[in-house]
Design an enzyme around this catalytic site. Sequence first.
Site, PDB file in Angstrom:
ATOM      1  N   LYS A 150      73.401  64.556  39.240  1.00  0.00           N
ATOM      2  CA  LYS A 150      73.785  64.403  37.841  1.00  0.00           C
ATOM      3  C   LYS A 150      74.678  65.548  37.404  1.00  0.00           C
ATOM      4  O   LYS A 150      75.469  65.414  36.497  1.00  0.00           O
ATOM      5  CB  LYS A 150      72.531  64.481  36.962  1.00  0.00           C
ATOM      6  CG  LYS A 150      71.673  63.280  36.983  1.00  0.00           C
ATOM      7  CD  LYS A 150      70.641  63.443  35.875  1.00  0.00           C
ATOM      8  CE  LYS A 150      69.324  62.866  36.309  1.00  0.00           C
ATOM      9  NZ  LYS A 150      68.213  63.768  36.101  1.00  0.00           N
ATOM     10  N   LYS A 174      69.634  76.274  43.371  1.00  0.00           N
ATOM     11  CA  LYS A 174      69.957  76.376  41.940  1.00  0.00           C
ATOM     12  C   LYS A 174      70.114  77.818  41.480  1.00  0.00           C
ATOM     13  O   LYS A 174      70.699  78.067  40.426  1.00  0.00           O
ATOM     14  CB  LYS A 174      68.911  75.645  41.094  1.00  0.00           C
ATOM     15  CG  LYS A 174      68.981  74.136  41.266  1.00  0.00           C
ATOM     16  CD  LYS A 174      68.358  73.368  40.116  1.00  0.00           C
ATOM     17  CE  LYS A 174      68.615  71.881  40.277  1.00  0.00           C
ATOM     18  NZ  LYS A 174      67.988  71.059  39.261  1.00  0.00           N
ATOM     19  N   LYS A 208      74.178  65.726  48.221  1.00  0.00           N
ATOM     20  CA  LYS A 208      73.482  64.583  47.606  1.00  0.00           C
ATOM     21  C   LYS A 208      74.146  64.230  46.274  1.00  0.00           C
ATOM     22  O   LYS A 208      74.699  65.099  45.594  1.00  0.00           O
ATOM     23  CB  LYS A 208      71.995  64.883  47.443  1.00  0.00           C
ATOM     24  CG  LYS A 208      71.592  65.553  46.167  1.00  0.00           C
ATOM     25  CD  LYS A 208      70.083  65.567  45.995  1.00  0.00           C
ATOM     26  CE  LYS A 208      69.767  66.278  44.688  1.00  0.00           C
ATOM     27  NZ  LYS A 208      69.168  65.520  43.650  1.00  0.00           N
TER      28      LYS A 208
HETATM   29  P1  ATP Z   1      70.292  65.784  40.026  1.00  0.00           P
HETATM   30  O1  ATP Z   1      70.174  66.795  41.109  1.00  0.00           O
HETATM   31  O2  ATP Z   1      71.063  64.593  40.443  1.00  0.00           O
HETATM   32  O3  ATP Z   1      70.791  66.406  38.751  1.00  0.00           O
HETATM   33  P2  ATP Z   1      67.579  65.891  40.047  1.00  0.00           P
HETATM   34  O4  ATP Z   1      67.306  65.920  41.510  1.00  0.00           O
HETATM   35  O5  ATP Z   1      67.652  67.176  39.345  1.00  0.00           O
HETATM   36  O6  ATP Z   1      68.889  65.128  39.752  1.00  0.00           O
HETATM   37  P3  ATP Z   1      65.753  64.034  38.663  1.00  0.00           P
HETATM   38  O7  ATP Z   1      66.681  63.478  37.689  1.00  0.00           O
HETATM   39  O8  ATP Z   1      64.494  64.509  38.110  1.00  0.00           O
HETATM   40  O9  ATP Z   1      66.360  65.233  39.468  1.00  0.00           O
HETATM   41  O10 ATP Z   1      65.491  62.990  39.820  1.00  0.00           O
HETATM   42  C1  ATP Z   1      64.797  61.818  39.589  1.00  0.00           C
HETATM   43  C2  ATP Z   1      64.453  61.206  40.914  1.00  0.00           C
HETATM   44  O11 ATP Z   1      65.640  60.849  41.611  1.00  0.00           O
HETATM   45  C3  ATP Z   1      63.678  62.149  41.850  1.00  0.00           C
HETATM   46  O12 ATP Z   1      62.636  61.403  42.453  1.00  0.00           O
HETATM   47  C4  ATP Z   1      64.684  62.558  42.868  1.00  0.00           C
HETATM   48  O13 ATP Z   1      64.091  62.805  44.119  1.00  0.00           O
HETATM   49  C5  ATP Z   1      65.571  61.328  42.943  1.00  0.00           C
HETATM   50  N1  ATP Z   1      66.937  61.661  43.375  1.00  0.00           N
HETATM   51  C6  ATP Z   1      67.782  62.563  42.817  1.00  0.00           C
HETATM   52  N2  ATP Z   1      68.965  62.562  43.452  1.00  0.00           N
HETATM   53  C7  ATP Z   1      68.863  61.631  44.437  1.00  0.00           C
HETATM   54  C8  ATP Z   1      69.773  61.147  45.451  1.00  0.00           C
HETATM   55  N3  ATP Z   1      70.996  61.607  45.554  1.00  0.00           N
HETATM   56  N4  ATP Z   1      69.334  60.178  46.286  1.00  0.00           N
HETATM   57  C9  ATP Z   1      68.079  59.677  46.172  1.00  0.00           C
HETATM   58  N5  ATP Z   1      67.189  60.085  45.259  1.00  0.00           N
HETATM   59  C10 ATP Z   1      67.560  61.048  44.390  1.00  0.00           C
END
Ligand code: ATP
Length: 326
Positions: free
Chosen positions: A195, A111, A192
């Site tokens: 969002k 990040k 991965k």
């Molecule tokens: P993103 O990176 O997609 O913006 P994030 O990782 O910042 O999302 P959160 O929204 O807090 O974070 O994630 C909520 C939950 O979803 C966490 O337990 C995270 O590990 C899980 N998670 C996020 N992305 C994935 C993915 N691609 N596959 C499986 N689990 C995920």
Amino acid sequence: MKRVFSGVQPTGNIHIGNYLGALKQFVELQEEMDCVYCIVDLHSITVPQDPKELRKNSLDVAALYLAIGLDAKKSIIFLQSCVPAHAELAWILMCNTYTGELSRMTQFKDKSREKESAPAGLFTYPVLMAADILLYDTDVVPVGNDQKQHLELTRDIAIRINNKYGKTFVVPEYRGMKVGARVMALDDPNAKMSKSAENIHSRISLLDTPEKIKKSIMKSTTDSDGIIGFDIDQKPGVSNLISIYSAFSGSSIKDIENKYVGSGYGTFKNDLVEIINSAIGPIQQRFNDIRHSQELLTILKDGQERAAFRAEVTLSRVKERFGLGL
Ligand code: ATP
Ligand code: LTN
């Protein structure tokens, strides 16, 4: 009864990666354990947020928690910034965390990579996460695979403090899903699903319309050999779709491969769209019913009270061990 804690950032629409990797487990766990689920808004301000959007997103996540089946009678649901003990414990933990440990966190590296200067909060983010978890004497933390490293750090901090100050914290354990722990981006199976990715067709959000879901799946990256087979190295795109299919339908990967012997990607993708829509449809229905209701705010206020009470008990214990306060 074992204690569970997890959190989701209100940074945008929850996608099927969040759902399959983490949220689905939340619902299963509330039947057998004492669960606390948080909307971690303090974490989300480690990157710039529009205040109005942030509040809207926080309420969206809260409503989605309920829409996927969390029950406020069984689980505590609350907003992190409503319980000041999180930030207070984070400071104490920060004084027991090394900068070297934080510099090794891959999420921070990812990040901050393209930024000229990163906010200190982005660097100390995992310590706030440790505070979230340790405040509730958590045994089990259901999260996606990408959070494993943060949980390891949480364990290290807890063990370090327990060794130095006597038993203060419960040392928590990671709990991941077998299928869905890491859902990959639909347009790039090496990244991965996220969002924050620019391409909206890289993900499927729980609030997407059936038309958008169809478009995203149909456009998803596969390969040119036309075989529906699971092989992460050689066929990452198809394997990702098979995992999503399996997680939503409950069918095993073997059964899916057998079912589609001789079929093309078109047929498989069409079926996948159906499966996703039938899982997501009822969630959207419940979301719409609750999102603008008074009930949502009542649930969050009640959750805040119950969470604050528990957090205060832990924080007092920690302060006492550290010689803080009167
Ligand atoms: P993103 O990176 O997609 O913006 P994030 O990782 O910042 O999302 P959160 O929204 O807090 O974070 O994630 C909520 C939950 O979803 C966490 O337990 C995270 O590990 C899980 N998670 C996020 N992305 C994935 C993915 N691609 N596959 C499986 N689990 C995920
Ligand atoms: N860092 C997590 C969100 C998060 C969390 C937590 C998860 C903050 N605090 C406590 C589990 C337990 C993320 O980015 N997904």
